[in-house]
Write an enzyme that holds these catalytic residues in place. Sequence first.
Site, PDB file in Angstrom:
ATOM      1  CB  THR A  56      -1.228   0.055   1.565  1.00 12.20           C
ATOM      2  OG1 THR A  56      -1.771  -1.239   1.542  1.00 12.20           O
ATOM      3  CG2 THR A  56      -1.769   1.217   1.377  1.00 12.20           C
ATOM      4  CB  SER A  98       1.701  -7.496   1.564  1.00 10.07           C
ATOM      5  OG  SER A  98       0.750  -7.534   1.934  1.00 10.07           O
ATOM      6  CB  THR A 129      -0.658  -3.890   6.445  1.00  9.81           C
ATOM      7  OG1 THR A 129      -1.438  -3.640   5.568  1.00  9.81           O
ATOM      8  CG2 THR A 129       0.269  -2.455   5.883  1.00  9.81           C
ATOM      9  CG  ASP A 130      -3.696  -6.901   3.409  1.00  9.01           C
ATOM     10  OD1 ASP A 130      -4.285  -5.929   4.087  1.00  9.01           O
ATOM     11  OD2 ASP A 130      -3.617  -6.455   2.656  1.00  9.01           O
TER      12      ASP A 130
END
Length: 375
Positions: A56, A98, A129-130
Amino acid sequence: RFWVLLPRGKSTRGVRGRGAPGPIQEPTTVPPEGRQRKQGAVMEKKKILLMGTGGTIASEMGENGLSPELTSEQLLKYIPDISGICEISCCQLFSLDSTNIQPKHWARIAGAIRENYREYDGFVVAHGTDTMAYTAAGLSYLVQGCPKPIVLTGAQKPIGFETTDSKQNLRDAVTVAASDMAGVMLVFNGKIILGTRARKTRSKSFEAFSSINYPLLGMVRDGRIIRYIRPEARAVPQFYDTVNPKVALMKLIPGADCGAAAYLLERNDALIIESFGVGGLPTYKAGDYYDTVKAGLDAGKTVVMTTQVENEGSDLAVYHVGSSIKRNLPILEAYDMTTEAVCAKLMWILGQTTDRKWVEELFYTPVACDILAGK
């Protein structure tokens, strides 16, 4: 295979693009001077390598939603003040959401750190972030005992958005990478989290990550590090480059039969079962689960029992549904480990050996404080 690097020596400059914490201390504030190293009588800025992987933080809006488009060099243009913290170079490894990052990408990141290790004082990985917690755990096993900081960060909003956490997270990550912290860490919203203890616990807010069953290593506030724990490290890191991705995860739900477990054991070398509470296997179908797990173990597979509960960990000995399998089957128990760390550790272990005794010994041997309770 693994490598142990010798201490820093003379080598050619340039970026190559392939590719266990101590006791809690009184909070210590690390001043900006900690970002410099002495070269003769002159204080030089530390050299940091920023590695881009997508996510992101590097995304832009397109017809089908956000997708990673920006390189690490382009990210830096949004935060020119970082040049006052350190001397920074960039390396774009790949540009992926990710969700698409796999264990082979962990190995590529670790390989890039190994190839550039002598030239830099710290490393920052800009990541989605995932699955960042999985990558943080994976790097903790592929780069063990590193005396230099390896910092993962990202954002919940792209760096080009007006309201974004990207810029501050990058500044904080670079600040930590230029400090005397050590090992793999995740820096997000001012928190410094041990790589083996990180988990994404909020899907949208800036307070996205938590430290599970372990204290924060510290905080970053106004450009200064308030350090609670400094992870211990070796004089030189030990690098590994082999992982076995054939590890499956199954979450139990009430009433489910053992068919899913049998299927996953047949197709993988290891199965992690997320059970209820402190752990156990259902007995409502005349031992179906027990027999399925036993058959997998007899076939040479590895089975780990853990819990769906985020905090405090498993304890199979408490109830009959857990104690019977712990007593009679050679399963492993995760105790206070995060599921992300269990997954990454098994992939690392099975990349080195499939011998059951060695697998068990390596699993219960702490790496970067990934397991505090234990057998």
